[in-house]
Motif scaffolding. Structure first.
Motif, PDB file in Angstrom:
ATOM      1  N   CYS A 151       0.838  -1.192   0.000  1.00  0.00           N
ATOM      2  CA  CYS A 151       0.000   0.000   0.000  1.00  0.00           C
ATOM      3  C   CYS A 151       0.875   1.244   0.000  1.00  0.00           C
ATOM      4  O   CYS A 151       2.076   1.183   0.300  1.00  0.00           O
ATOM      5  CB  CYS A 151      -0.973   0.027   1.176  1.00  0.00           C
ATOM      6  SG  CYS A 151      -0.209   0.039   2.808  1.00  0.00           S
ATOM      7  N   SER A 187      -8.879   3.595  -0.186  1.00  0.00           N
ATOM      8  CA  SER A 187      -9.488   3.761   1.138  1.00  0.00           C
ATOM      9  C   SER A 187     -10.466   4.939   1.157  1.00  0.00           C
ATOM     10  O   SER A 187     -10.603   5.685   0.194  1.00  0.00           O
ATOM     11  CB  SER A 187      -8.390   4.010   2.166  1.00  0.00           C
ATOM     12  OG  SER A 187      -7.837   5.306   1.983  1.00  0.00           O
ATOM     13  N   TYR A 246     -10.277  -0.835   3.061  1.00  0.00           N
ATOM     14  CA  TYR A 246     -10.415  -0.280   1.715  1.00  0.00           C
ATOM     15  C   TYR A 246     -11.852  -0.424   1.221  1.00  0.00           C
ATOM     16  O   TYR A 246     -12.465  -1.475   1.342  1.00  0.00           O
ATOM     17  CB  TYR A 246      -9.414  -0.968   0.777  1.00  0.00           C
ATOM     18  CG  TYR A 246      -8.007  -0.597   1.173  1.00  0.00           C
ATOM     19  CD1 TYR A 246      -7.337  -1.292   2.175  1.00  0.00           C
ATOM     20  CD2 TYR A 246      -7.376   0.511   0.597  1.00  0.00           C
ATOM     21  CE1 TYR A 246      -6.081  -0.896   2.596  1.00  0.00           C
ATOM     22  CE2 TYR A 246      -6.114   0.899   1.007  1.00  0.00           C
ATOM     23  CZ  TYR A 246      -5.474   0.196   2.012  1.00  0.00           C
ATOM     24  OH  TYR A 246      -4.226   0.589   2.420  1.00  0.00           O
TER      25      TYR A 246
END
Length: 128
Positions: free
Chosen positions: A50, A100, A115
């Motif tokens: 991420c 997100s 998310y």
């Protein structure tokens, strides 16, 4: 409407490389995180990497891909990349990008519940 579109998957030999792209559109805010997940047949979806789009642009990786995969973001193009090197057969999976809610930052290996928006996925097959 938020949209995430993945591209770049394909068939590659062990030891090879691929770069996945995730094109994002429809966001009304800038502060959010983007993650890559993958799901192999018969297995649960797992977080791969991420990145936070703003702030310190923090990144996190699953142990299984550290040193081989690199996530990056081109905010001007609203695109996030996953550069995958030294690919192994066990990297074979459908890869998904996800975004997100506002003001969520990448602070650990991504987990699905963090998310809210998901792409349709792109298949990566590592085989000789």
């Amino acid at each position: 409407e938020v949209q995430l579109v993945e591209s770049g998957g394909g068939l590659v030999q062990p030891g090879g490389s691929l770069r996945l792209s995730c094109a994002a559109s429809g966001f009304t805010y800038d502060d959010y995180a983007i993650a890559w997940f993958r799901q192999a047949p018969g297995k649960e979806r797992e977080g791969v990497a991420c990145i936070s789009r703003t702030g310190d642009r923090s990144t996190r990786y699953a142990d299984s891909v550290k040193g081989r995969f690199t996530i990056s973001s081109d905010n001007a193009k609203n695109t996030v990349y996953l550069q995958m090197n030294s690919l192994k057969p066990e990297d074979t999976a459908a890869y998904y990008c996800a975004a997100s809610s506002p003001y969520w930052y990448c602070s650990g290996v991504p987990r699905e519940f963090e998310y809210d928006y998901w792409g349709q996925g792109t298949q990566v097959t590592v085989s000789s």
